[in-house]
Design a protein around this motif. Structure first.
Motif, short mmCIF file in Angstrom:
data_model
loop_
_atom_site.label_atom_id
_atom_site.label_comp_id
_atom_site.label_asym_id
_atom_site.label_seq_id
_atom_site.Cartn_x
_atom_site.Cartn_y
_atom_site.Cartn_z
N GLN A 90 0.86 -1.27 0.14
CA GLN A 90 -0.06 -0.03 0.05
C GLN A 90 0.80 1.24 -0.18
OE1 GLN A 90 -2.57 -0.29 3.29
NE2 GLN A 90 -3.51 1.68 2.90
N ARG A 91 2.19 1.39 0.91
CA ARG A 91 2.60 2.50 1.04
C ARG A 91 3.74 2.68 -0.40
NH1 ARG A 91 2.49 4.53 5.96
NH2 ARG A 91 1.01 3.28 6.97
N LEU A 92 3.95 1.36 -1.07
CA LEU A 92 4.66 1.62 -2.39
C LEU A 92 3.87 2.31 -3.34
CD1 LEU A 92 6.62 -1.69 -2.80
CD2 LEU A 92 7.61 0.56 -2.59
N GLY A 93 2.58 2.05 -3.16
CA GLY A 93 1.66 2.69 -4.32
C GLY A 93 1.79 4.25 -4.33
N GLY A 94 1.78 4.72 -3.30
CA GLY A 94 1.61 6.28 -3.23
C GLY A 94 3.09 6.73 -4.10
N PRO A 95 4.19 6.75 -3.61
CA PRO A 95 5.35 7.05 -4.19
C PRO A 95 5.30 6.76 -5.65
CG PRO A 95 5.72 6.07 -2.29
CD PRO A 95 4.53 5.87 -2.34
N THR A 96 5.00 5.47 -5.98
CA THR A 96 5.19 4.80 -7.36
C THR A 96 4.41 5.73 -8.50
OG1 THR A 96 5.48 2.68 -6.53
CG2 THR A 96 5.16 2.88 -8.73
N MET A 97 3.17 5.86 -7.96
CA MET A 97 2.13 6.63 -9.00
C MET A 97 2.55 8.13 -8.97
SD MET A 97 0.46 4.37 -10.19
CE MET A 97 0.34 2.67 -9.81
N THR A 98 2.73 8.47 -7.82
CA THR A 98 3.19 10.06 -7.77
C THR A 98 4.33 10.51 -8.73
OG1 THR A 98 2.48 9.96 -5.65
CG2 THR A 98 3.66 11.98 -6.31
N THR A 99 5.27 9.58 -8.67
CA THR A 99 6.56 9.74 -9.21
C THR A 99 6.23 9.56 -10.88
OG1 THR A 99 7.90 8.38 -7.51
CG2 THR A 99 8.90 8.87 -9.83
N LEU A 100 5.17 8.65 -11.32
CA LEU A 100 5.02 8.30 -12.56
C LEU A 100 4.32 9.61 -13.14
CD1 LEU A 100 5.05 5.90 -14.53
CD2 LEU A 100 2.35 5.50 -13.73
N CYS A 101 3.43 10.15 -12.38
CA CYS A 101 2.65 11.25 -12.81
C CYS A 101 3.70 12.55 -12.67
CB CYS A 101 1.45 11.72 -11.80
SG CYS A 101 0.07 10.38 -12.02
N SER B 57 -4.64 8.23 -5.14
CA SER B 57 -4.97 9.16 -4.11
C SER B 57 -3.66 10.17 -3.93
CB SER B 57 -5.20 8.34 -2.59
OG SER B 57 -5.16 9.33 -1.67
N PHE B 58 -2.62 9.63 -3.96
CA PHE B 58 -1.31 10.39 -3.77
C PHE B 58 -0.95 11.15 -4.93
CE2 PHE B 58 0.89 9.65 0.41
CZ PHE B 58 -0.10 8.89 0.91
N ALA B 59 -1.19 10.45 -6.10
CA ALA B 59 -0.75 11.11 -7.21
C ALA B 59 -1.71 12.37 -7.38
CB ALA B 59 -1.18 10.07 -8.53
N GLY B 60 -3.02 12.08 -7.10
CA GLY B 60 -3.80 13.46 -7.28
C GLY B 60 -3.61 14.33 -6.25
N GLN B 61 -3.19 13.97 -4.97
CA GLN B 61 -2.65 14.93 -3.85
C GLN B 61 -1.37 15.82 -4.47
OE1 GLN B 61 -2.43 13.37 -0.01
NE2 GLN B 61 -4.31 12.15 -0.29
#
Lengths: 194, 89
Positions: A90-101, B57-61
């Protein structure tokens, strides 16, 4: 999320895991699509605020049902490890997708011919976010209908005695479970069996 | 310079993740994080859902405030806005 979390337990019982998660993911997608429009047409606070509210409700409806499905699907002695693994992923998901975007946005911004047309880059980045929302929706469609444990108990109890006390009380407890019980007694195929 | 640091860090993190999987698979049951659980179809699906849900959720934030600061805010607030975003994340 604050508005919708208190209802999640009751809603999961009422609609089941897959329906609630998929509905939430769909709602979140519906709340993200207006951002693409917003980025290409200019900011309007009303158009920003409402979809964001819907998006929050949708995302909150994905979490609790899927976590309960994960915990119910493992043996009791594996539960501590399941908690750790789920937390890590779950915690890996946030940074991975944030970095991607962020990488995608940076790339599109640097490709923009002039600073004036940055809105196109943002529209594309929100488009990528919508695509990720579609992936989330597809993932929720693969979740089980009910909490695996409850379904198994129901299956055995309804197979042994179709109108046994458990089935009767379950019927009173949740219309969804009674619907499932009716299906399992009329048809041999159970939605959860592999 | 900043871009190079980012690329190196990303490559390093991918290498470390690959090493983690290698060690965890080799150790099997004795691994600190037991990957056996992911043989369960329901568990894996639920984990993927959690991964994606937290991810969007984080990417949106991250994306929405950057959009509001960069594309909608006056140029003077941009540096301050980025620092706020960094502090918050």
């Amino acid at each position: 999320m604050i508005c919708s979390y208190p209802w999640m337990g009751a809603l999961t019982q009422r609609f089941g895991i897959r329906n609630l998660s998929a509905g939430g993911a769909f709602l979140a997608l519906a709340g993200t699509l207006p951002l693409v429009w917003l980025a290409s047409h200019g900011l309007s606070v009303a158009v920003l605020a409402r979809p964001l509210f819907v998006r929050g409700i949708g995302l909150s409806a994905v979490g609790i049902p899927s976590i309960s499905a994960a915990y119910a699907s493992v043996n009791k002695r594996d539960l501590p490890m399941a908690t750790t693994s789920l937390n890590i992923v779950q915690r890996l998901g946030g940074p991975t997708m944030t970095t991607l975007c962020a990488t995608f946005l940076g790339w599109r911004l640097s490709a923009a011919p002039s600073p004036a047309v940055t809105s196109d880059a943002f529209a594309e980045a929100f488009g990528l976010l919508c695509f990720l929302h579609v992936l989330l929706f597809l993932a929720t469609l693969r979740l089980p209908w009910l909490v695996p444990d409850a379904a198994e108990m129901l299956l055995t109890s309804s197979a042994v005695e179709a109108d046994g006390p458990f089935t009767r009380s379950a019927r009173q407890a949740s219309p969804l479970i009674s619907e499932m019980a009716a299906r399992s007694s009329t048809r041999s195929r159970w939605p959860l069996t592999k | 310079m900043g871009e190079r640091i980012g690329q190196v860090t990303l490559a390093l993190s991918v290498a470390l993740l690959a090493m983690f999987f290698k060690v965890a698979i080799r150790k099997g049951d004795r691994a600190l994080v037991d990957l056996q659980l992911f043989k369960g179809k329901i568990f894996t699906t639920a984990t993927v859902t959690q991964f994606m849900s937290n991810g969007v959720s984080f990417a949106g934030q991250m994306l929405i405030p950057i959009y509001l600061i960069d594309a909608c805010g006056p140029p003077q607030v941009r540096p301050a806005g980025y620092w706020l975003l960094l502090a918050w994340e």
